[in-house]
Scaffold this motif. Sequence first.
Motif, PDB file in Angstrom:
ATOM      1  N   GLU A 161       0.829  -1.196   0.000  1.00 32.16           N
ATOM      2  CA  GLU A 161       0.000   0.000   0.000  1.00 32.16           C
ATOM      3  C   GLU A 161       0.873   1.259   0.000  1.00 32.16           C
ATOM      4  O   GLU A 161       1.802   1.372   0.785  1.00 32.16           O
TER       5      GLU A 161
ATOM      6  N   GLU B 252      -5.374   2.938  -0.619  1.00 32.71           N
ATOM      7  CA  GLU B 252      -4.901   1.549  -0.552  1.00 32.71           C
ATOM      8  C   GLU B 252      -4.851   1.053   0.893  1.00 32.71           C
ATOM      9  O   GLU B 252      -5.187  -0.105   1.160  1.00 32.71           O
TER      10      GLU B 252
ATOM     11  N   GLN C 208      -8.333   0.311   1.938  1.00 32.69           N
ATOM     12  CA  GLN C 208      -8.768  -0.949   1.327  1.00 32.69           C
ATOM     13  C   GLN C 208      -8.221  -2.136   2.111  1.00 32.69           C
ATOM     14  O   GLN C 208      -8.901  -3.153   2.277  1.00 32.69           O
TER      15      GLN C 208
END
Length: 169
Positions: free
Chosen positions: A83, A88, A91
Amino acid sequence: MTLSLHDASVPVFRHMLGALDGVLAKGEAHARSQGYDPDVLLHTRLFPDMFPLSRQVQIACDFAKSVSARLADVEVPAMPDEERTFDELRQRIARTLAFVEGLDAVLFEGAGEREVVLRPGTPKERRFDGRSYLLQYGLPQFFFHVTTAYALLRHNGVPVGKLDYMGAR
């Protein structure tokens, strides 16, 4: 009344990862409102020998999923540490939550007495019963990294406070 290890872990991870997601959202929004690239915050550290914000979030997720998996006696899912943005990282939190929330409470039955072995066969091998693993190792590690992520954002001027850290109730 007894407290199951499922009840002592999964709801805690769910709640605090939700709060972590919230402070990350505030961090990104704050950076944008101040006119700088939010991803700069992901590289901040409290001290040079500490991990940056992005790694703190990754490790918090790692503890949530690995502790839950070991207590449920299922395989720990792999999540590469790739990430590079707030999106990200958020997520990753969502993937971690999906895994943790998907573990049926029945899988945790007997977890308190189940042996957990970390780094088997190495000089750093550690053995715990499930209860000690959760209460004396897993939760403290998890909270350390969530708290450090919060502190990094707060230290860098993001307007977050204790209620943000604690998350919505």
